[in-house]
Each structure stands twice: as C-alpha cells, then as structure tokens.
Design a protein around this motif. Structure first.
Motif, short mmCIF file in Angstrom:
data_model
loop_
_atom_site.label_atom_id
_atom_site.label_comp_id
_atom_site.label_asym_id
_atom_site.label_seq_id
_atom_site.Cartn_x
_atom_site.Cartn_y
_atom_site.Cartn_z
N TYR A 84 0.83 -1.20 0.00
CA TYR A 84 0.00 0.00 0.00
C TYR A 84 0.86 1.25 0.00
N CYS A 85 0.64 2.11 -1.00
CA CYS A 85 1.29 3.42 -1.06
C CYS A 85 0.37 4.42 -0.34
N SER A 86 0.82 5.04 0.71
CA SER A 86 -0.05 5.97 1.45
C SER A 86 -0.28 7.25 0.66
N ASN A 87 0.78 7.73 -0.06
CA ASN A 87 0.63 8.87 -0.98
C ASN A 87 -0.07 10.06 -0.33
N VAL A 88 0.43 10.49 0.81
CA VAL A 88 -0.17 11.62 1.51
C VAL A 88 -0.17 12.84 0.59
N GLY A 89 -1.34 13.50 0.49
CA GLY A 89 -1.49 14.63 -0.43
C GLY A 89 -2.15 14.22 -1.74
N HIS A 90 -2.21 12.93 -1.97
CA HIS A 90 -2.86 12.41 -3.19
C HIS A 90 -3.69 11.20 -2.75
N ARG A 91 -4.02 10.33 -3.66
CA ARG A 91 -4.81 9.15 -3.32
C ARG A 91 -3.92 7.95 -3.06
N GLY A 92 -4.18 7.26 -1.95
CA GLY A 92 -3.45 6.03 -1.69
C GLY A 92 -3.86 4.94 -2.67
N ILE A 133 -8.11 19.24 -9.21
CA ILE A 133 -8.64 20.12 -10.26
C ILE A 133 -9.47 19.31 -11.26
N GLU A 134 -8.94 18.14 -11.65
CA GLU A 134 -9.66 17.30 -12.60
C GLU A 134 -10.96 16.76 -11.99
N ARG A 135 -10.88 16.37 -10.70
CA ARG A 135 -12.08 15.89 -10.03
C ARG A 135 -13.14 16.97 -9.95
N GLU A 136 -12.70 18.20 -9.68
CA GLU A 136 -13.65 19.30 -9.58
C GLU A 136 -14.27 19.61 -10.94
N LYS A 137 -13.44 19.51 -11.98
CA LYS A 137 -13.96 19.72 -13.33
C LYS A 137 -15.02 18.67 -13.65
N ILE A 138 -14.71 17.40 -13.35
CA ILE A 138 -15.67 16.32 -13.58
C ILE A 138 -16.91 16.51 -12.72
N ALA A 139 -16.69 16.96 -11.48
CA ALA A 139 -17.82 17.17 -10.57
C ALA A 139 -18.73 18.28 -11.09
N ASN A 140 -18.14 19.35 -11.67
CA ASN A 140 -18.95 20.43 -12.22
C ASN A 140 -19.81 19.94 -13.37
N VAL A 141 -19.19 19.11 -14.24
CA VAL A 141 -19.96 18.53 -15.35
C VAL A 141 -21.09 17.66 -14.79
N ALA A 142 -20.75 16.83 -13.80
CA ALA A 142 -21.75 15.95 -13.20
C ALA A 142 -22.84 16.75 -12.51
N ARG A 143 -22.45 17.86 -11.88
CA ARG A 143 -23.43 18.68 -11.17
C ARG A 143 -24.44 19.28 -12.15
N LYS A 144 -23.92 19.84 -13.24
CA LYS A 144 -24.80 20.41 -14.26
C LYS A 144 -25.64 19.32 -14.93
N GLY A 145 -24.96 18.20 -15.22
CA GLY A 145 -25.69 17.08 -15.84
C GLY A 145 -26.77 16.54 -14.94
N PHE A 146 -26.48 16.48 -13.63
CA PHE A 146 -27.46 15.95 -12.69
C PHE A 146 -28.69 16.86 -12.62
N GLN A 147 -28.48 18.18 -12.71
CA GLN A 147 -29.62 19.10 -12.73
C GLN A 147 -30.50 18.84 -13.95
N LYS A 148 -29.85 18.65 -15.11
CA LYS A 148 -30.61 18.35 -16.33
C LYS A 148 -31.29 17.00 -16.23
N ARG A 149 -30.60 16.07 -15.56
CA ARG A 149 -31.20 14.74 -15.41
C ARG A 149 -32.50 14.83 -14.60
N GLN A 150 -32.50 15.66 -13.59
CA GLN A 150 -33.72 15.81 -12.79
C GLN A 150 -34.86 16.38 -13.63
#
Length: 491
Positions: A84-92, A133-150
């Motif tokens: 297991y790589c703990s990778n503090v500051g990133h994802r283990g 940054i990439e996760r937030e970008k994906i989350a923004n797309v998902a957030r807007k998409g989720f609103q349209k999905r509703q």
C-alpha cells in the motif's frame, strides 16, 4: 466453517483490544487494516486466510510464510501480495509487491523503494493538486448534468403518466366503436356479395354469347370468331392472336372469369375506340371532298358510302361481339358497395388508430426507462456521429444504423434488446442485436457505453470485432449527484 467463523470474529475482538493502545505501523499496510497486523499477547501473527500462525517477527522478513502472502505486505517475497502506497497529499493505492524495491518509483511518495537505494522524489502534492482540479472539473460537469437529469426525469415521468392515463379512455372508445365496425363490416360484405352476384351474372351472359356451341366452355375456334382480337387488322383472327388470350384448348367458366374476362373486355374497348377514331377520320375526309369541282366528287361520294357501309358493318359485328354494359341494377349495386366500403374503412381506420395508441401506451408501461423514467425523455430521438465516409446513428430504444454520409437509408446495426450494465450499475450499458447479416459473418450488433455529460452526444464509434460495434454516448441521464458521492482512498 469453524475457521471462517474464527476469522470473522477474532479480528473484531482483536481490534477492540488494540484500540486501547496506539496502533503500530506496518510497512505496506493501510491504516484501515493495521488492527490485523498488531502483535498478539503471544507475539504471533495469524495469516489472514487462517491457514497458519507464525511469529510476529516473521512479518516483512523478506520470506513468504503465508500462502496468501499476507505476512509480506512490505517486501517482494510473495508474488500474490500487495503493497500500500499511502501517498499523503494524493490518493493512496495498492501495487503488486513484486514492484517493491525494484529501483522503479511506483508510489508518488517513493515509499515502495525504501530499501533499493533509489531516491524517489515525493510528487504527491503536485499530483494531488492536478487530480483535485480534474475531479472538480468532472464534478462540475456531473453537477450540471445531474440538474438536467432531474428535469428529464420529470419530463419522462410526465410522459409516462400521460401514456398510462390515456389507456383506459382509449379502450373505452375502442369498445364503443366495435359494434358499429362489426355492423358496417357485415353491411359491406352483403353489398359486395350483391354486386359480385350481378356482375357474375352479367359476365356469364356475355360468356354464353361467346360460347357458340353452348357447351359451357369456350374453345379457340369460338374465340377466333371475335374480330376485335384482330390486332394486326388483316381481316381475320390468327392462331397467335387467339393464343394471347387462351393458352389451353378450352376455358371453363372459372378460367374465363379469372383469367380472360378482364383482358377481353380491355381488348374490346380498345377495338371500339380504334373503330371510332377511324370513323372520325373517314368523316373528315368526306367533308374535305364535298367541295371538289370535278368528277372526283362522285368517286369521293362512292368512297364515303363504301366507308360508311364498312363502318356500319364493322359496328354491326362489334355490336354482336361486345359485352353489354352493366345494366342499371348492377350500377346501383356497385354504388352501394362503394359506399359501404367507404363507411367501413372510415370506422375501421379509427379502430386501427386506437389499437396502435393502446399498444404504444402498453409498450411504454412495460418498458424499462430507468428507476425514475428519465430515459423515456429520449424515446424516439436519435443522435448522429460522422466517422470518415459514414454517418452512425444511435436511437435509444430503437435501431442503430450505419450509412454513407448524405445517404437516405443505411445498414442496421441492431435494435434495442436490453440494459446490459453490471449489477448495481445496470443503466450504464445498452445492447442492440439482430442487425443486418454480415457477409460471411454474424448479424451486426452494437454495445453502448453510457457516460455522464452535460449534453446528449454520441462521442465515439469503433468496431473492435467484425460487425460488432461499440458506441460511447454521453448524457445527463448518466450523471449522479457528485456532492453525495464518497471518494475512498483505500481498498
């Protein structure tokens, strides 16, 4: 069974014991599993598969003692273990233990090369920032998409409710129309039977006139007596001209009515029309000669009389051969039959339209458009993508096609069969099958991978195997609420 029960309960009890003191770190083990690697009161360690017990000092001693490799999470001794790589500051993350101390930096914190002599820089903060940054970008797309999905879910549910609400009124209207439809169908059949009976009698009468020897059959010699069959106008009906209408020796009433009557009637009509045109030409010629100043008038007059005699004789012959026009009672019966057909067809078309709408509503009710019916909003819609000289079309719940760009029709790549996503994510894939047969191959089919996106878009088309296509479709319908998702750094 006892061993499995032991493994289930002992780690939990052991965990309660070690919570009273600080957990001892073990190289290659995530914090969530440290309780499994704490020394027992007898300084022993039990392999995680329960196969044996070893001294605690044998953990990470670069020798594989446990069959499952659980005693060497921090060395390359066991080929079936993970570090297991703990990778503090990133994802283990986990890596195979055979990559530990192999002089290649696999963990962003360099912890996998702790004893190889290689100095691995810690780049976890840098990678972590980029990942966030990439996760937030994906989350923004998902957030807007989720609103349209509703919004699409509301549209789909409204459509579903509307379809189901209409079914019962449509059935009642259909039931109301059925007695009238049945009555009009009976009236139509009666009117058509009456019309057919009178028409048959009329044809039989003409057939009897053609049947010169009254044998009940018409042979070639009898047919030869009808000059309207003289197509080359040589004055008699040849064998070939007769054979054009009668290819057997003699025709019985059934053969005459089914295979000869309409053709003879047409030949008669054409013959009479030709005779009428010829008569008009003769009259015009006679009028042109009326003012002739010399003896030619006499010759013209004689020719005119001769022509009239010929025409008169011809008309006389035609009158003998011509089938009589339908009498008034037949014409009345035909008009009644036409009106009965019109009335029936009008009501029958209404019932067919109702049947179609009822089937559509029932099919809708029985179709799977997702747990909230959101996918119903894309029913009867299609999405295109151009790839080189082809245009590919994806129609959810319909049929996929491939066609030359600009062409009207194309090749079927299959029709919708089922949702084919894995358990827990059923609506992430679609399967289309029974497309057009490939030459020397299978029927064409398409698998659709569905991804979250702000808009409905067919983004990729490939053909990984012969006549087996793979589409990637992005849509708000695949977006979930990113603010409710939990990111797990350990597994």
């Amino acid at each position: 069974m006892l061993l499995k029960l032991f493994l289930l309960f002992v780690p939990a009890a052991f965990a309660e014991d070690v919570t009273q003191r600080q957990l001892k770190p073990v190289k290659g083990v995530p914090h969530s599993r440290l309780n499994l690697y704490q020394p027992s009161t007898t300084d022993t360690f039990r392999c995680l598969d329960g196969s044996q017990t070893i001294l605690y000092s044998q953990l990470n001693d670069d020798y594989c003692d446990c069959k499952d490799g659980s005693d060497e999470p921090g060395t390359a001794a066991c080929g079936n273990a993970h570090f297991y790589c703990s990778n503090v500051g990133h994802r283990g993350n986990f890596i195979p233990t055979n990559r530990v101390n192999d002089k290649l930096c696999d963990c962003c914190d360099g912890s996998d090369e702790y004893d190889s002599g290689v100095d691995c820089p810690n780049i976890c903060d840098e990678l972590g920032r980029a990942a966030r940054i990439e996760r937030e970008k994906i989350a923004n797309v998902a957030r807007k998409g989720f609103q349209k999905r509703q919004e699409l879910a509301k549209e789909g549910q409204t459509l579903r409710d509307s379809k189901l609400k209409d079914v019962e009124p449509l059935r009642q209207e259909r039931a109301t129309l059925e007695p009238e439809r049945s009555r009009l169908e009976t009236d139509k059949k009666s009117a058509e039977d009456a019309e057919r009976k009178l028409q048959d009698e009329h044809r039989n009468q003409w057939e009897a006139e053609l049947d010169l020897d009254k044998s009940g059959k018409i042979d070639k010699e009898e047919l030869r007596q009808n000059l309207f069959l003289d197509e080359d106008n040589d004055g008699f009906v040849s064998e070939d001209e007769v054979n054009a209408y009668l290819t057997i020796d003699e025709a019985d009433p059934e053969h005459f009515q089914s295979l000869m009557y309409d053709r003879l009637k047409t030949a008669k009509r054409n013959h009479l029309e030709d005779a009428r045109i010829k008569e008009e030409e003769e009259k015009e010629r006679a009028r042109a000669l009326e003012n002739a100043p010399d003896d030619d008038d006499l010759l013209a007059e004689e020719d005119r009389h001769d022509s009239e005699d010929v025409t008169s004789n011809q008309e006389s012959d035609d009158d003998n051969d011509k089938m009589p026009e339908y009498p008034p009672e037949v014409q009345v019966a035909s008009e009644k039959a036409r009106e009965a057909r019109r009335l029936f067809d009008e009501v029958n078309q209404k019932t067919q339209d109702l049947d179609s709408r009822i089937r559509e509503a029932e099919d809708f009710a029985n179709s799977d458009y997702g747990e909230d019916s959101a996918w119903a909003a894309l029913k009867d819609k299609c999405f295109d993508r151009n790839v080189q000289q082809y245009t590919y079309q994806f129609c959810p719940f319909g049929q996929n096609t491939q066609k030359d760009t600009g062409a009207y029709s194309g090749t079927s790549l299959g029709s919708f069969k089922e949702w084919s996503g894995p358990d827990g994510n059923k609506y992430s894939k679609m399967h289309f099958g029974d497309g057009q047969q490939c030459w020397n191959g299978p029927k064409r089919s398409t698998d659709i991978t569905i991804e979250c996106g702000e808009e409905n878009e067919l983004v990729e088309v490939t053909e990984p195997a012969k006549c087996e296509y793979l589409f990637t479709f992005r849509t708000p319908l695949a977006c979930s609420d990113p603010d409710k998702e939990v990111i797990h750094d350990e597994f």
